[in-house]
Every structure is written in C-alpha cells, then in structure tokens.
Design a protein around this motif. Structure first.
Motif, mmCIF file in Angstrom:
data_model
loop_
_atom_site.group_PDB
_atom_site.id
_atom_site.type_symbol
_atom_site.label_atom_id
_atom_site.label_comp_id
_atom_site.label_asym_id
_atom_site.label_seq_id
_atom_site.Cartn_x
_atom_site.Cartn_y
_atom_site.Cartn_z
ATOM 1 N N TYR A 314 -12.451 15.481 -2.593
ATOM 2 C CA TYR A 314 -11.307 15.534 -1.661
ATOM 3 C C TYR A 314 -9.786 16.141 -2.444
ATOM 4 C CZ TYR A 314 -14.343 12.949 1.358
ATOM 5 O OH TYR A 314 -15.479 12.614 1.999
ATOM 6 N N ALA A 315 -9.055 16.712 -1.690
ATOM 7 C CA ALA A 315 -7.903 16.871 -2.475
ATOM 8 C C ALA A 315 -7.181 15.483 -2.650
ATOM 9 C CB ALA A 315 -6.912 17.639 -1.464
ATOM 10 N N THR A 316 -6.138 15.411 -3.747
ATOM 11 C CA THR A 316 -5.489 14.068 -3.629
ATOM 12 C C THR A 316 -4.897 13.971 -2.698
ATOM 13 O OG1 THR A 316 -5.454 14.538 -6.316
ATOM 14 C CG2 THR A 316 -3.832 13.089 -5.292
ATOM 15 N N ASN A 317 -4.800 12.527 -2.181
ATOM 16 C CA ASN A 317 -4.084 12.170 -0.971
ATOM 17 C C ASN A 317 -4.494 12.548 0.501
ATOM 18 O OD1 ASN A 317 -2.262 10.303 -2.505
ATOM 19 N ND2 ASN A 317 -1.030 11.779 -2.998
ATOM 20 N N ASP A 318 -5.688 13.112 0.512
ATOM 21 C CA ASP A 318 -6.250 13.699 1.564
ATOM 22 C C ASP A 318 -7.236 12.553 2.013
ATOM 23 O OD1 ASP A 318 -6.661 15.120 3.997
ATOM 24 O OD2 ASP A 318 -7.883 16.481 3.096
ATOM 25 N N VAL A 319 -6.877 11.765 3.033
ATOM 26 C CA VAL A 319 -7.914 10.464 3.360
ATOM 27 C C VAL A 319 -8.977 11.110 4.274
ATOM 28 C CG1 VAL A 319 -8.235 8.270 4.223
ATOM 29 C CG2 VAL A 319 -5.876 9.013 3.176
ATOM 30 N N PRO A 320 -10.131 10.949 3.919
ATOM 31 C CA PRO A 320 -11.102 11.493 4.665
ATOM 32 C C PRO A 320 -11.598 10.497 5.802
ATOM 33 C CG PRO A 320 -12.381 10.641 2.613
ATOM 34 C CD PRO A 320 -10.673 10.450 2.433
ATOM 35 N N PRO A 321 -12.320 10.986 6.851
ATOM 36 C CA PRO A 321 -12.902 9.946 7.856
ATOM 37 C C PRO A 321 -13.574 8.646 7.096
ATOM 38 C CG PRO A 321 -13.254 12.239 8.506
ATOM 39 C CD PRO A 321 -12.753 12.403 6.987
ATOM 40 N N GLY A 322 -13.234 7.581 7.600
ATOM 41 C CA GLY A 322 -13.754 6.514 6.754
ATOM 42 C C GLY A 322 -13.456 5.922 5.946
ATOM 43 N N GLY A 323 -12.385 6.741 5.229
ATOM 44 C CA GLY A 323 -11.676 6.433 3.870
ATOM 45 C C GLY A 323 -11.055 5.089 4.152
ATOM 46 N N ALA A 324 -10.795 4.203 3.324
ATOM 47 C CA ALA A 324 -10.390 2.814 3.393
ATOM 48 C C ALA A 324 -9.860 2.334 2.008
ATOM 49 C CB ALA A 324 -11.352 2.143 3.794
ATOM 50 N N LEU A 325 -8.423 1.710 2.125
ATOM 51 C CA LEU A 325 -7.801 0.595 1.251
ATOM 52 C C LEU A 325 -8.517 -0.555 1.285
ATOM 53 C CD1 LEU A 325 -4.433 1.689 1.052
ATOM 54 C CD2 LEU A 325 -5.755 1.814 -0.693
ATOM 55 N N LEU A 326 -9.156 -1.196 0.337
ATOM 56 C CA LEU A 326 -9.760 -2.569 0.202
ATOM 57 C C LEU A 326 -8.847 -3.636 -0.366
ATOM 58 C CD1 LEU A 326 -11.874 -4.724 0.704
ATOM 59 C CD2 LEU A 326 -12.839 -3.499 -1.308
ATOM 60 N N PHE A 327 -8.231 -4.432 0.404
ATOM 61 C CA PHE A 327 -7.477 -5.567 -0.390
ATOM 62 C C PHE A 327 -8.475 -6.773 -0.826
ATOM 63 C CE2 PHE A 327 -4.859 -2.561 1.886
ATOM 64 C CZ PHE A 327 -3.563 -2.325 0.991
ATOM 65 N N GLU A 328 -8.410 -7.084 -1.598
ATOM 66 C CA GLU A 328 -8.964 -8.565 -1.965
ATOM 67 C C GLU A 328 -8.097 -9.468 -2.488
ATOM 68 O OE1 GLU A 328 -13.127 -8.017 -3.630
ATOM 69 O OE2 GLU A 328 -12.385 -6.270 -4.039
ATOM 70 N N ARG A 329 -8.200 -10.685 -2.048
ATOM 71 C CA ARG A 329 -7.477 -12.062 -2.527
ATOM 72 C C ARG A 329 -8.587 -12.591 -3.461
ATOM 73 N NH1 ARG A 329 -3.876 -16.488 -0.373
ATOM 74 N NH2 ARG A 329 -4.355 -18.252 -1.716
ATOM 75 N N ILE A 330 -8.132 -12.711 -4.598
ATOM 76 C CA ILE A 330 -9.128 -13.105 -5.812
ATOM 77 C C ILE A 330 -8.620 -14.548 -6.385
ATOM 78 C CG2 ILE A 330 -10.196 -12.856 -7.742
ATOM 79 C CD1 ILE A 330 -11.053 -10.736 -5.632
ATOM 80 N N ARG A 331 -9.424 -15.319 -6.478
ATOM 81 C CA ARG A 331 -9.030 -16.772 -7.136
ATOM 82 C C ARG A 331 -9.850 -16.967 -8.455
ATOM 83 N NH1 ARG A 331 -10.702 -21.951 -6.658
ATOM 84 N NH2 ARG A 331 -11.969 -21.446 -4.867
ATOM 85 N N ASP A 332 -9.000 -17.526 -9.273
ATOM 86 C CA ASP A 332 -9.703 -17.700 -10.351
ATOM 87 C C ASP A 332 -9.904 -19.299 -10.395
ATOM 88 O OD1 ASP A 332 -10.370 -18.920 -13.361
ATOM 89 O OD2 ASP A 332 -9.102 -17.111 -14.182
ATOM 90 N N THR A 333 -11.283 -19.792 -10.369
ATOM 91 C CA THR A 333 -11.610 -21.037 -10.136
ATOM 92 C C THR A 333 -11.395 -22.015 -11.435
ATOM 93 O OG1 THR A 333 -13.866 -20.667 -10.986
ATOM 94 C CG2 THR A 333 -13.366 -20.568 -8.649
ATOM 95 N N VAL A 334 -10.963 -21.300 -12.539
ATOM 96 C CA VAL A 334 -10.646 -22.238 -14.034
ATOM 97 C C VAL A 334 -9.205 -22.290 -13.941
ATOM 98 C CG1 VAL A 334 -10.852 -22.167 -16.336
ATOM 99 C CG2 VAL A 334 -12.733 -21.537 -15.214
ATOM 100 N N THR A 335 -8.498 -21.391 -13.924
ATOM 101 C CA THR A 335 -6.759 -21.543 -13.833
ATOM 102 C C THR A 335 -6.176 -21.854 -12.383
ATOM 103 O OG1 THR A 335 -6.540 -19.102 -13.512
ATOM 104 C CG2 THR A 335 -6.994 -19.900 -15.801
#
Length: 358
Positions: A314-335
C-alpha cells in the motif's frame, strides 16, 4: 483536546522493553470498515474511460460478502492472539463486560462491526453499539458533528503551510495522475479537475477540497477496491492496473489525508473525540474495545502520534479496508510500570484479494 493526544503520544513513544514479565491488560482497535462498493460520486461525474466500469455485486457503498469474510477472518485471528495474552478464552462467548464493539452509523461501518463480532465470537450474537443509521456520530465524524471549535480559515492556513498549497500538492503527484489517465484509457485529462484549492464549508465548520487530487483520489481508491474485492484481472483497471501500479496510484488517495487528516490542525480536530475514547478505554475500559470507523479516523490518530502508516503493498498513509491501529496497555509485573504499545496492522492486498486467507 491537545493535551490528551500529547499524553498518548508520549506514552507510546517510551522505549518498550521485551521481557516475559510484560502482560497486556487492555487493548483498543481503531479500524477502517471492510471492502465496499464505490461510494456515490467517488468517481466524479464527467470522468471519461475507454470502456464501461465493471459492475459490483452490491449497492453503492455497501460492504461486500467478500469484505465481510475478510473481516471475520481477521477477527478470528485477533481472538487467537488475545487469548494467547490471557485476555480471552480461545473459544466461547466473552463476558459482557470484557468486549465492546462500536461502529459509526453508516451502513458499511455497522455491517463491518457485525462481521467483526461474528468472526470474533461465532454464534454469540454480540451486540455492536452505534447510533441510529445515518445519525452523525462525533466520535467518528467530529467535523460534521461540530464537536470541536473548528475554524476553517485556521485549518486552510495550516494545510497550506504543511503542503505548500494545493497547486504544489497536485504538481508533486503529476506522475501518478498521468498513470491514472493511462489506466482509464481516455487519452488524457480523464478526470475532470478545476482549480486546485481548499474552501470553507458548512458555515466554517468544515473544509472542501477542489481540483485534481479531489477527483483522482476517489478513482484510485475504486481501482484498489476492484483488486481487493477479487474482481477478475481483466476488470481491475480494465486489465491495465496490477498490484504494483495500484500501490503507486494509492498515493493519490493518501494525498487526501495530507489535507484532511495529517496537518497538525486537522489531526487535532479529527482525532480529539476518538482519541479521548482510546485513552478512557486504556485506563478503565473492557479488555478489548473495537472502534469500527473510517480511514480518516486511523490516519488522523497516526498523525497525532507523529507516525506514518507504512505496510507492504500500500502507498504510505493509505489505509486499506480493515486496516487498524492497535493500542495495548502493557504492565510490567516486576516493576509495576505501565506502557502503551501502538502498532498498525493490515491484511496485504494479496491476502484481501484471496478473501482474507493467506
């Protein structure tokens, strides 16, 4: 508005350590709807071609059965990796408080949300939240909803500053415009285009683009959709547009986002409402929040984070059908430290053309 997005950008830019102690606590997907038939007016009136346009199996703007299947497959794959992270069981119906799916109120986004729900949890009858069909939703269409203090004059000035002005934007894409003419086969100047300019719209609450980019961007998108839908090669650009050519032509569609989504003023206003939803969900939402919207939603959030969207095919910045940004909240169980990881995922053109199957 701006402070919320800056906060998200800072969180996502932290160097992300790779350790077994990292666990995903919540995830948010901001997606474009599935493969659809052309929108009314997407190919401008007066566009000339050497042969008639091929017919589609569904009405204008509707998601196709092919597109539904591709979304169901990607949702099933999402279920697998979320199960691997411990957010969901691999099978069965998720609890009501663990998953939320919301779509914009257009037919194509509602159908796409339903398809995602069916693929994620088959037979569970998951409910997709949305406003009444056709009602403007400020989360997905903040300018139409007058959800921010948008000023068209300030927007136009910022767009011109970033792009160098609309005539310059057209000049930068003149090779792609010439390539599009060759695909259309009319002999040149196939897509009608007046002066290249941006004008105030909707009483100053919006803007409208005129000229060559406005016209050719939609035509380029229709040609890509033909390929992704799996139309016979002879019907994809009348046999004159292969995958490599479609990627080059995709720069014309991406140029729309250089106007409507990526300049800082536009990014702030286009992403503010949906950005707040992302932050709320990461802080205190369900395990997965799926927001089924449009390419502009994905492009504006990426611009607010200061990143380009680059994927093979795909061309840069051309979002195709079904294209998605995924945001994950991640926790470090040690710190005990918490991170936000942001990634961008698409199905390749080849996979989408094959119906979402690799």
């Amino acid at each position: 508005m701006t402070s919320l997005l800056v906060g998200l950008a800072i969180a996502s830019s932290v160097a992300f350590p790779v350790r077994a102690s990292l666990v995903t606590e919540r995830a948010v997907l901001v997606m474009r709807h599935g493969i659809r038939a052309p929108l009314p007016g997407e190919v401008p009136d007066g566009t000339r071609t050497a042969a008639p346009w091929p017919k589609w199996s569904v009405a204008d703007s509707r998601v196709t059965p092919h597109g539904v299947r591709a979304l169901q497959i990607v949702a099933a794959e999402d279920r697998k990796w979320l199960a691997a992270r411990g957010l969901f069981a691999a099978k069965g119906c998720p609890g009501a408080a663990t998953l939320r799916i919301a779509s914009n109120s257009s037919d194509r986004t509602i159908a796409s949300g339903d398809a995602y729900a069916q693929g994620f949890a088959p037979g569970c009858g998951l409910r997709v939240e949305h406003r009444a069909p056709g009602m403007v939703d400020p989360m997905f269409e903040p300018l139409r909803a007058h959800a921010t203090a948008f000023d068209a004059a300030r927007a136009i000035a910022d767009i011109d500053r970033v792009t160098g002005g609309m005539p310059a934007l057209v000049r930068r894409h003149r090779d792609a415009i010439a390539s599009l003419d060759r695909v259309l086969g009319c002999g040149g100047g196939c897509v009608p285009a007046g002066p290249a300019r941006i004008v105030s719209d909707d009483g100053g609450h919006g803007i409208a683009l005129e000229g060559a980019i406005r016209g050719t961007s939609g035509v380029a998108q229709v040609l890509l959709l033909q390929y992704l839908e799996g139309l016979p090669a002879r019907d994809v650009g009348w046999g004159r547009a292969d995958a490599a050519a479609l990627k080059r032509l995709g720069a014309l569609h991406a140029a729309l986002f250089a106007v409507f989504a990526r300049p800082p003023y536009m990014a702030a206003h286009q992403s503010s409402v949906i950005g707040r939803r992302v932050i709320r969900s990461l802080n205190d939402g369900p395990r997965l929040d799926v927001l089924m919207g449009h390419d502009t939603n994905v492009a504006a959030l990426a611009a607010a984070l200061g990143v380009d969207l680059v994927t093979p095919g795909y061309a840069t910045n051309d979002v195709p059908p079904g294209g998605a940004l995924l945001f994950e909240r991640i926790r470090d169980t040690v710190t005990g430290r918490t991170f936000v990881r942001v990634s961008y995922r698409t199905q390749s053109p080849r996979v989408l053309r094959a119906g979402g199957v690799a």
